[in-house]
Write a protein that holds these residues in place. Structure first.
Motif, PDB file in Angstrom:
ATOM      1  N   VAL A 162       0.859  -1.187   0.000  1.00 54.83           N
ATOM      2  CA  VAL A 162       0.000   0.000   0.000  1.00 54.83           C
ATOM      3  C   VAL A 162       0.894   1.235   0.000  1.00 54.83           C
ATOM      4  CG1 VAL A 162      -1.721   1.311   1.298  1.00 54.83           C
ATOM      5  CG2 VAL A 162      -1.881  -1.179   1.196  1.00 54.83           C
ATOM      6  N   THR A 163       0.746   2.044  -1.020  1.00 57.81           N
ATOM      7  CA  THR A 163       1.572   3.249  -1.119  1.00 57.81           C
ATOM      8  C   THR A 163       0.799   4.512  -0.772  1.00 57.81           C
ATOM      9  OG1 THR A 163       1.067   3.442  -3.480  1.00 57.81           O
ATOM     10  CG2 THR A 163       3.076   2.237  -2.871  1.00 57.81           C
ATOM     11  N   THR A 164      -0.523   4.449  -0.836  1.00 57.78           N
ATOM     12  CA  THR A 164      -1.349   5.618  -0.569  1.00 57.78           C
ATOM     13  C   THR A 164      -2.685   5.188   0.011  1.00 57.78           C
ATOM     14  OG1 THR A 164      -0.375   6.930  -2.340  1.00 57.78           O
ATOM     15  CG2 THR A 164      -2.588   7.522  -1.687  1.00 57.78           C
ATOM     16  N   VAL A 165      -3.167   5.975   0.938  1.00 57.90           N
ATOM     17  CA  VAL A 165      -4.512   5.798   1.470  1.00 57.90           C
ATOM     18  C   VAL A 165      -5.211   7.146   1.319  1.00 57.90           C
ATOM     19  CG1 VAL A 165      -5.884   5.289   3.518  1.00 57.90           C
ATOM     20  CG2 VAL A 165      -3.756   4.063   3.125  1.00 57.90           C
ATOM     21  N   ILE A 166      -6.416   7.120   0.774  1.00 66.73           N
ATOM     22  CA  ILE A 166      -7.155   8.364   0.570  1.00 66.73           C
ATOM     23  C   ILE A 166      -8.457   8.290   1.368  1.00 66.73           C
ATOM     24  CG2 ILE A 166      -8.153   9.954  -1.113  1.00 66.73           C
ATOM     25  CD1 ILE A 166      -6.341   8.634  -3.229  1.00 66.73           C
ATOM     26  N   PRO A 167      -8.393   8.631   2.656  1.00 62.90           N
ATOM     27  CA  PRO A 167      -9.609   8.606   3.461  1.00 62.90           C
ATOM     28  C   PRO A 167     -10.425   9.881   3.246  1.00 62.90           C
ATOM     29  CG  PRO A 167      -7.789   9.262   4.827  1.00 62.90           C
ATOM     30  CD  PRO A 167      -7.222   8.969   3.448  1.00 62.90           C
ATOM     31  N   GLY A 168     -11.694   9.772   3.454  1.00 62.24           N
ATOM     32  CA  GLY A 168     -12.551  10.949   3.348  1.00 62.24           C
ATOM     33  C   GLY A 168     -12.669  11.645   4.691  1.00 62.24           C
ATOM     34  N   GLY A 169     -13.142  12.835   4.652  1.00 60.89           N
ATOM     35  CA  GLY A 169     -13.375  13.588   5.875  1.00 60.89           C
ATOM     36  C   GLY A 169     -14.401  14.670   5.604  1.00 60.89           C
ATOM     37  N   GLN A 170     -15.375  14.794   6.470  1.00 59.61           N
ATOM     38  CA  GLN A 170     -16.410  15.810   6.280  1.00 59.61           C
ATOM     39  C   GLN A 170     -16.104  17.080   7.058  1.00 59.61           C
ATOM     40  OE1 GLN A 170     -20.129  13.939   7.246  1.00 59.61           O
ATOM     41  NE2 GLN A 170     -20.256  12.958   5.260  1.00 59.61           N
ATOM     42  N   SER A 171     -15.112  17.015   7.909  1.00 57.25           N
ATOM     43  CA  SER A 171     -14.769  18.206   8.690  1.00 57.25           C
ATOM     44  C   SER A 171     -13.252  18.275   8.839  1.00 57.25           C
ATOM     45  CB  SER A 171     -15.415  18.144  10.074  1.00 57.25           C
ATOM     46  OG  SER A 171     -14.810  17.124  10.853  1.00 57.25           O
ATOM     47  N   ARG A 172     -12.789  19.432   9.232  1.00 58.42           N
ATOM     48  CA  ARG A 172     -11.351  19.615   9.482  1.00 58.42           C
ATOM     49  C   ARG A 172     -10.879  18.642  10.551  1.00 58.42           C
ATOM     50  NH1 ARG A 172      -7.786  22.623  12.706  1.00 58.42           N
ATOM     51  NH2 ARG A 172      -6.017  23.480  11.557  1.00 58.42           N
ATOM     52  N   GLY A 173     -11.690  18.444  11.586  1.00 58.19           N
ATOM     53  CA  GLY A 173     -11.330  17.523  12.666  1.00 58.19           C
ATOM     54  C   GLY A 173     -11.170  16.096  12.192  1.00 58.19           C
ATOM     55  N   GLN A 174     -12.061  15.649  11.298  1.00 61.76           N
ATOM     56  CA  GLN A 174     -11.944  14.292  10.763  1.00 61.76           C
ATOM     57  C   GLN A 174     -10.683  14.142   9.920  1.00 61.76           C
ATOM     58  OE1 GLN A 174     -15.690  13.772   8.726  1.00 61.76           O
ATOM     59  NE2 GLN A 174     -16.590  12.703  10.480  1.00 61.76           N
ATOM     60  N   VAL A 175     -10.380  15.149   9.140  1.00 63.29           N
ATOM     61  CA  VAL A 175      -9.177  15.093   8.308  1.00 63.29           C
ATOM     62  C   VAL A 175      -7.929  15.027   9.192  1.00 63.29           C
ATOM     63  CG1 VAL A 175      -7.774  16.365   6.623  1.00 63.29           C
ATOM     64  CG2 VAL A 175     -10.258  16.226   6.352  1.00 63.29           C
ATOM     65  N   LEU A 176      -7.880  15.854  10.227  1.00 69.28           N
ATOM     66  CA  LEU A 176      -6.732  15.837  11.139  1.00 69.28           C
ATOM     67  C   LEU A 176      -6.627  14.505  11.877  1.00 69.28           C
ATOM     68  CD1 LEU A 176      -6.956  19.471  12.556  1.00 69.28           C
ATOM     69  CD2 LEU A 176      -5.310  18.564  10.891  1.00 69.28           C
ATOM     70  N   ALA A 177      -7.772  13.970  12.303  1.00 71.82           N
ATOM     71  CA  ALA A 177      -7.762  12.678  12.999  1.00 71.82           C
ATOM     72  C   ALA A 177      -7.279  11.574  12.067  1.00 71.82           C
ATOM     73  CB  ALA A 177      -9.149  12.356  13.542  1.00 71.82           C
ATOM     74  N   ASN A 178      -7.727  11.597  10.814  1.00 69.88           N
ATOM     75  CA  ASN A 178      -7.268  10.594   9.850  1.00 69.88           C
ATOM     76  C   ASN A 178      -5.766  10.704   9.617  1.00 69.88           C
ATOM     77  OD1 ASN A 178      -9.843   9.575   9.510  1.00 69.88           O
ATOM     78  ND2 ASN A 178     -10.247  10.717   7.641  1.00 69.88           N
ATOM     79  N   ALA A 179      -5.265  11.925   9.482  1.00 77.32           N
ATOM     80  CA  ALA A 179      -3.832  12.120   9.262  1.00 77.32           C
ATOM     81  C   ALA A 179      -3.014  11.636  10.453  1.00 77.32           C
ATOM     82  CB  ALA A 179      -3.540  13.592   8.978  1.00 77.32           C
ATOM     83  N   ALA A 180      -3.578  11.745  11.649  1.00 79.83           N
ATOM     84  CA  ALA A 180      -2.867  11.322  12.857  1.00 79.83           C
ATOM     85  C   ALA A 180      -2.629   9.813  12.881  1.00 79.83           C
ATOM     86  CB  ALA A 180      -3.642  11.758  14.100  1.00 79.83           C
ATOM     87  N   ALA A 181      -3.373   9.072  12.098  1.00 80.18           N
ATOM     88  CA  ALA A 181      -3.189   7.620  12.055  1.00 80.18           C
ATOM     89  C   ALA A 181      -1.785   7.251  11.589  1.00 80.18           C
ATOM     90  CB  ALA A 181      -4.224   6.974  11.142  1.00 80.18           C
ATOM     91  N   ALA A 182      -1.183   8.088  10.761  1.00 77.78           N
ATOM     92  CA  ALA A 182       0.165   7.806  10.266  1.00 77.78           C
ATOM     93  C   ALA A 182       1.198   7.829  11.382  1.00 77.78           C
ATOM     94  CB  ALA A 182       0.539   8.812   9.180  1.00 77.78           C
ATOM     95  N   ALA A 183       0.887   8.476  12.494  1.00 75.33           N
ATOM     96  CA  ALA A 183       1.834   8.569  13.608  1.00 75.33           C
ATOM     97  C   ALA A 183       1.647   7.459  14.636  1.00 75.33           C
ATOM     98  CB  ALA A 183       1.689   9.927  14.295  1.00 75.33           C
ATOM     99  N   LEU A 184       0.644   6.606  14.442  1.00 77.34           N
ATOM    100  CA  LEU A 184       0.445   5.505  15.392  1.00 77.34           C
ATOM    101  C   LEU A 184       1.595   4.515  15.281  1.00 77.34           C
ATOM    102  CD1 LEU A 184      -3.378   4.774  14.961  1.00 77.34           C
ATOM    103  CD2 LEU A 184      -2.247   5.901  16.881  1.00 77.34           C
ATOM    104  N   PRO A 185       1.931   3.841  16.368  1.00 76.85           N
ATOM    105  CA  PRO A 185       2.993   2.835  16.286  1.00 76.85           C
ATOM    106  C   PRO A 185       2.545   1.664  15.413  1.00 76.85           C
ATOM    107  CG  PRO A 185       1.911   2.763  18.432  1.00 76.85           C
ATOM    108  CD  PRO A 185       1.363   3.950  17.709  1.00 76.85           C
ATOM    109  N   PRO A 186       3.495   0.937  14.853  1.00 84.33           N
ATOM    110  CA  PRO A 186       3.134  -0.230  14.033  1.00 84.33           C
ATOM    111  C   PRO A 186       2.305  -1.218  14.851  1.00 84.33           C
ATOM    112  CG  PRO A 186       5.481   0.247  13.849  1.00 84.33           C
ATOM    113  CD  PRO A 186       4.943   1.117  14.947  1.00 84.33           C
TER     114      PRO A 186
END
Length: 75
Positions: free
Chosen positions: A26-50
């Protein structure tokens, strides 16, 4: 019901994104977001530990038991 060992503080959406991102193919994930908060929360997933091997096995079990029978015949 299913119980997955979701990282403390992570949302289910973040967990799902972290799971998808754990695959080398997987080289890219394109999640949707209806609000700024959802977009930020989705982006934060990249910082989770493996995800550890036990978590990956638990997800595979849920997938095999619940999802696979519903979708694989369509491929």
């Amino acid at each position: 019901t299913c119980a997955l060992p979701i990282s403390a503080g992570a949302t289910l959406a973040q967990f799902a994104l972290a799971w998808i991102l754990s695959f080398d193919t997987v080289t890219t994930v394109i999640p949707g977001g209806q609000s700024r908060g959802q977009v930020l929360a989705n982006a934060a997933a990249a910082a989770l530990p493996p995800l550890d091997p036990a978590t990956m096995a638990a997800v595979a079990e849920v997938y095999d038991d619940i999802v696979r029978p519903l979708v694989h015949h369509r491929w």
